[in-house]
Design an enzyme around this catalytic site. Structure first.
Site, PDB file in Angstrom:
ATOM      1  N   CYS A   1      -2.517  10.983   1.509  1.00 29.92           N
ATOM      2  CA  CYS A   1      -2.055   9.792   0.612  1.00 29.92           C
ATOM      3  C   CYS A   1      -0.706  10.098   0.147  1.00 29.92           C
ATOM      4  CB  CYS A   1      -2.980   8.933  -0.115  1.00 29.92           C
ATOM      5  SG  CYS A   1      -4.556   9.156   0.476  1.00 29.92           S
TER       6      CYS A   1
ATOM      7  N   LYS B   1       0.831  -1.030  -0.033  1.00 30.44           N
ATOM      8  CA  LYS B   1       0.041  -0.013  -0.002  1.00 30.44           C
ATOM      9  C   LYS B   1       0.784   1.306   0.033  1.00 30.44           C
ATOM     10  CE  LYS B   1      -2.887   3.160   0.758  1.00 30.44           C
ATOM     11  NZ  LYS B   1      -4.086   3.418  -0.090  1.00 30.44           N
TER      12      LYS B   1
END
Ligand code: SAJ
Length: 414
Positions: free
Chosen positions: A257, A203
């Site tokens: 992010c 991720k």
């Protein structure tokens, strides 16, 4: 009937809760914020996301979804709480820790606990599992644990939750299999099984890949300005190669992010993750770089209109926005006017806001700005200069209306 408790009812937790509930799973949503729970229990939502409100409303009406501040005994738990970054660029795991602390007192044998929040490597095994084991049960034997990071893009969360491929990292293989079984209730994409640490790093590297690639494009933009070349042209021709995909330069990288996750990798290997650190710093330096360009274009005390201040186009989210940082730098020396159709406070008429301006800067390429009439704009601004940081406008159209057109990364115009 399967049941699931979802902790954290934000951008990821609430849509996930809605997907499970609308696919026949009894969902208990848990959030520490009572007013969020009340809103959801009225069939309403507190975030902007297409299609979400109607699914939540139907799910609440059918009795499949309810929200509460209290965690109760359940067969499946999903933790989807935020993991912000601390001032010294470390993962702040406090929300994950308190979510785990609220689960262990009610954890029963054979339950499954899934961590969806983006975390630093080894967090699932070394932070989450020890807290859950305070229940007296043993992970991998008495109950199951997995890390299944989310991958959805704001604005298309409902579609992507269903169709994206997922990485499922189990504390044990049995844990991963159990998690895959649960997600198969609504996920149509492929689900790949691995261990929890690989899933965590996977991720982080997805967003790091993008951040490093954007840093490369930003470095190229500066190189091209010095060489008198156009970086946008270089990128577009280089990308005609079947195995090349250089990203777009711009005024910086924002959001929760790309601007955050690479630091979690750095935290795990500070002496080794050199390219990753440098890329973060390169992207973080872009607002300052753009401000310096502006200082070369107009004198102090000029009026500057900034078009767009969110972290990316067509969203209402200003978290970590590089344009907000740019505005903060500019405010001390210039009169700054902000126009952004996605932010209520700045949702102004462009032509009125640009009255007597010296410079118009395109910060974010929102679709609304495509319809700007430069002939009309040129009548209200004093010094007709447009600085495009996104290669968004048609150079010819802008120049035809009497503007000087400056493009970030194009050494011919700077
Ligand atoms: N940006 C550029 N140049 C580009 C692309 C983006 O400067 O070529 C900037 C944007 O303007 C923005 C920032 O990067 O400021 C981030 O935008 P984004 O669209 O790349 O990503 P996010 O943060 O909205 O969503 C990402 C997605 N990750 C990937 O595509 C690998 C999403 O799938 C993830 O779910 C999300 O991060 C997340 O939650 O981790």
């Amino acid at each position: 009937m399967k049941e699931v408790t979802i902790l954290g009812l934000g951008y990821i937790g609430l849509p996930t809760a809605a997907m499970f509930a609308s696919h026949g799973t009894k969902v208990r949503g848990v959030d520490v914020n009572e007013s969020i729970c009340n809103t959801i229990n009225e069939g309403k939502i507190h975030i902007e996301e297409p299609y979400l409100e109607q699914i939540v409303k139907q799910s609440v009406l059918s009795g499949m979804l309810n929200a509460s501040t209290k965690v109760e005994e359940c067969e499946n738990y999903i933790i989807a709480v935020p993991t912000p970054i601390t001032k010294d660029k470390k993962a702040d795991l406090s929300y994950v820790i308190s979510a785990a602390e609220s689960i262990f007192p009610v954890l029963k044998k054979d339950s499954l606990v899934i961590l969806e929040s983006t975390v630093s490597p080894k967090c699932t095994d070394q932070v989450l599992v020890p807290i859950l084991e305070k229940s007296g049960l043993e992970a991998g034997k008495d109950f199951y644990v997995a890390h299944c990071p989310e991958r959805v893009l704001p604005g298309q969360i409902i579609h992507e939750l269903e169709h994206n491929n997922r990485i499922i990292g189990g504390f044990t293989e049995e844990s991963a299999i159990r998690a895959r079984e649960l997600y198969s209730i609504f996920v149509k994409g492929e689900m790949y099984i691995t261990d929890s640490i690989t899933a965590e790093l996977c991720k982080l590297m997805e967003n790091t890949y993008r951040d490093v690639n954007i840093a490369l494009a930003n470095e190229l933009a500066v190189i091209c300005e010095n060489l008198g070349l156009n970086a946008w042209e270089v990128v577009s021709y280089a990308n005609k190669h079947p195995r090349v995909n250089i990203h777009q330069p711009g005024p910086g990288v924002g959001g929760h992010c790309l601007a955050v996750d690479p630091w979690f990798v750095v935290e795990a290997a500070p002496m080794i993750a050199r390219i990753i650190q440098l890329s973060r710093k390169t992207n973080d330096s872009m607002p300052e770089y753009v401000a310096k360009k502006i200082a070369d274009i107009v004198p102090e005390e000029s009026k500057i209109v900034i078009l767009g201040c969110t972290y990316k186009p067509n969203v209402d989210d200003m978290r970590e926005s590089p344009i907000i940082e740019l505005i903060d730098i500019l405010k001390s020396k210039y009169e700054v006017e902000i126009v952004d159709p996605f932010i209520e406070q700045y949702n102004k008429n462009i032509y009125e806001a640009s009255n007597n301006a010296d410079l118009v800067v395109l910060g974010v390429n929102h679709r609304h700005f495509k319809t700007i009439n430069f002939d009309v704009l040129s009548k209200v601004v004093d010094r007709k200069i447009l600085f495009d940081t996104r290669n968004f406008f048609s150079r010819e159209k802008v120049i035809e209306s009497g503007f000087r057109y400056i493009l970030l990364g194009d050494g011919n115009t700077i």
